[in-house]
Design a protein around this motif. Structure first.
Motif, short mmCIF file in Angstrom:
data_model
loop_
_atom_site.label_atom_id
_atom_site.label_comp_id
_atom_site.label_asym_id
_atom_site.label_seq_id
_atom_site.Cartn_x
_atom_site.Cartn_y
_atom_site.Cartn_z
N ASN A 119 0.86 -1.18 0.00
CA ASN A 119 0.00 0.00 0.00
C ASN A 119 0.89 1.22 0.00
OD1 ASN A 119 -2.49 -1.40 0.17
ND2 ASN A 119 -2.08 -1.78 2.32
N SER A 120 1.16 1.72 -1.20
CA SER A 120 2.06 2.86 -1.31
C SER A 120 1.65 3.74 -2.48
CB SER A 120 3.51 2.39 -1.49
OG SER A 120 3.64 1.68 -2.70
N GLY A 121 2.08 4.98 -2.39
CA GLY A 121 1.92 5.92 -3.47
C GLY A 121 3.28 6.54 -3.75
N THR A 122 3.39 7.24 -4.85
CA THR A 122 4.66 7.83 -5.24
C THR A 122 4.52 9.34 -5.33
OG1 THR A 122 5.19 5.85 -6.51
CG2 THR A 122 6.45 7.82 -7.03
N GLN A 151 -1.53 15.03 -0.18
CA GLN A 151 -2.26 13.76 -0.09
C GLN A 151 -1.62 12.70 -0.99
OE1 GLN A 151 -6.31 14.94 -0.94
NE2 GLN A 151 -6.02 16.73 0.35
N ILE A 152 -1.36 11.54 -0.41
CA ILE A 152 -0.74 10.42 -1.12
C ILE A 152 -1.73 9.26 -1.16
CG2 ILE A 152 1.22 8.82 -1.17
CD1 ILE A 152 2.00 11.80 -1.48
N PHE A 153 -2.17 8.90 -2.36
CA PHE A 153 -3.13 7.81 -2.55
C PHE A 153 -2.40 6.54 -2.96
CE2 PHE A 153 -5.69 11.59 -2.94
CZ PHE A 153 -6.91 11.24 -2.39
N PRO A 154 -2.91 5.38 -2.56
CA PRO A 154 -2.25 4.13 -2.95
C PRO A 154 -2.31 3.91 -4.46
CG PRO A 154 -4.37 3.68 -1.89
CD PRO A 154 -4.12 5.15 -1.78
N ASN A 174 13.59 18.80 -10.97
CA ASN A 174 12.88 17.61 -10.50
C ASN A 174 13.67 16.85 -9.44
OD1 ASN A 174 10.73 17.96 -12.40
ND2 ASN A 174 12.06 17.11 -13.97
N THR A 175 12.96 16.10 -8.61
CA THR A 175 13.60 15.16 -7.69
C THR A 175 13.24 13.75 -8.13
OG1 THR A 175 11.70 15.21 -6.19
CG2 THR A 175 13.51 16.74 -5.73
N LEU A 176 13.94 12.79 -7.59
CA LEU A 176 13.63 11.38 -7.87
C LEU A 176 12.31 11.01 -7.22
CD1 LEU A 176 17.16 9.84 -7.27
CD2 LEU A 176 16.05 10.26 -9.47
N PRO A 177 11.61 10.00 -7.74
CA PRO A 177 10.37 9.56 -7.12
C PRO A 177 10.61 9.06 -5.69
CG PRO A 177 10.65 8.56 -9.29
CD PRO A 177 11.93 9.26 -8.96
N THR A 178 9.68 9.37 -4.82
CA THR A 178 9.72 8.91 -3.43
C THR A 178 8.50 8.04 -3.19
OG1 THR A 178 10.86 10.90 -2.70
CG2 THR A 178 9.74 9.62 -1.01
N VAL A 179 8.72 6.80 -2.75
CA VAL A 179 7.61 5.90 -2.44
C VAL A 179 7.24 6.10 -0.98
CG1 VAL A 179 6.88 3.49 -2.32
CG2 VAL A 179 8.36 4.25 -4.20
N LEU A 180 5.94 6.34 -0.74
CA LEU A 180 5.43 6.60 0.61
C LEU A 180 4.33 5.62 0.96
CD1 LEU A 180 5.16 10.44 0.13
CD2 LEU A 180 6.76 9.31 1.64
N ALA A 181 4.27 5.26 2.22
CA ALA A 181 3.21 4.37 2.69
C ALA A 181 1.87 5.07 2.51
CB ALA A 181 3.43 4.03 4.16
N ALA A 182 0.86 4.30 2.13
CA ALA A 182 -0.50 4.83 1.94
C ALA A 182 -1.49 3.81 2.51
CB ALA A 182 -0.76 5.06 0.46
N PRO A 183 -2.70 4.26 2.81
CA PRO A 183 -3.70 3.33 3.35
C PRO A 183 -4.14 2.31 2.30
CG PRO A 183 -4.49 5.61 3.43
CD PRO A 183 -3.16 5.61 2.76
N ASP A 184 -4.87 1.34 2.75
CA ASP A 184 -5.38 0.29 1.88
C ASP A 184 -6.30 0.89 0.81
OD1 ASP A 184 -6.53 -1.97 0.72
OD2 ASP A 184 -6.77 -3.01 2.62
N LEU A 185 -6.16 0.40 -0.41
CA LEU A 185 -6.98 0.87 -1.53
C LEU A 185 -8.47 0.70 -1.25
CD1 LEU A 185 -7.04 1.97 -4.42
CD2 LEU A 185 -6.87 -0.38 -5.23
N GLN A 186 -8.84 -0.29 -0.47
CA GLN A 186 -10.25 -0.53 -0.15
C GLN A 186 -10.91 0.67 0.52
OE1 GLN A 186 -11.96 -3.28 -1.10
NE2 GLN A 186 -10.08 -3.89 -2.14
N ASN A 187 -10.11 1.50 1.19
CA ASN A 187 -10.66 2.68 1.86
C ASN A 187 -11.26 3.68 0.89
OD1 ASN A 187 -9.65 1.54 4.18
ND2 ASN A 187 -8.12 3.10 4.55
N SER A 188 -10.88 3.60 -0.38
CA SER A 188 -11.36 4.57 -1.36
C SER A 188 -12.47 4.04 -2.25
CB SER A 188 -10.20 5.05 -2.23
OG SER A 188 -9.70 3.97 -3.00
#
Length: 127
Positions: free
Chosen positions: A3-6, A93-96, A49-63
């Protein structure tokens, strides 16, 4: 991460839309425990630009249906470069499974009238 977004950032001068190289970009994620956690610090390239950063995100089911937990994670971004006003973007805001692109408009200190920092607070979407 399952569960991550970029997050991608683009640093530029606010008026000219010209890339600002060598800007320190810090990404701080809001944790479930209420704490803030430094994820990384990068430097913008010649294109701003910066390099992509992968961040933790909530479960996709939440959306997928109303009334669920918040479907996105939050992070703050600090951008700093000598000769420019410090910039803080709060509550990005970071979405999965989604790539979020955040522009970072830098203002030269000569144009700020002496104000050392600029803060932008992004209000959450009404989902």
């Amino acid at each position: 991460m399952p569960n991550s977004g970029t997050l991608l950032t683009r640093v530029y001068t606010s008026r000219g839309q010209l890339p600002v190289e060598d800007t320190a970009v810090s990404i701080v994620q809001h944790g479930a425990d209420g704490q803030q956690h430094l994820v990384n610090i990068q430097t913008s390239d010649s294109s701003g630009n910066t390099l992509p950063t992968v961040l933790a995100a909530p479960d996709l089911q939440n959306s997928l249906s109303p009334g669920q937990k918040t479907p996105f994670a939050l992070c703050d971004i600090w951008a700093e470069r000598p000769g420019y006003q410090l910039l803080l973007i709060q509550n990005v805001q970071i979405f999965p499974g989604v790539v979020t692109i955040q522009d970072l408009p830098m203002i030269p200190l000569a144009e700020t009238g002496g104000r050392p920092a600029d803060r932008v607070d992004i209000t959450p979407q009404n989902l």
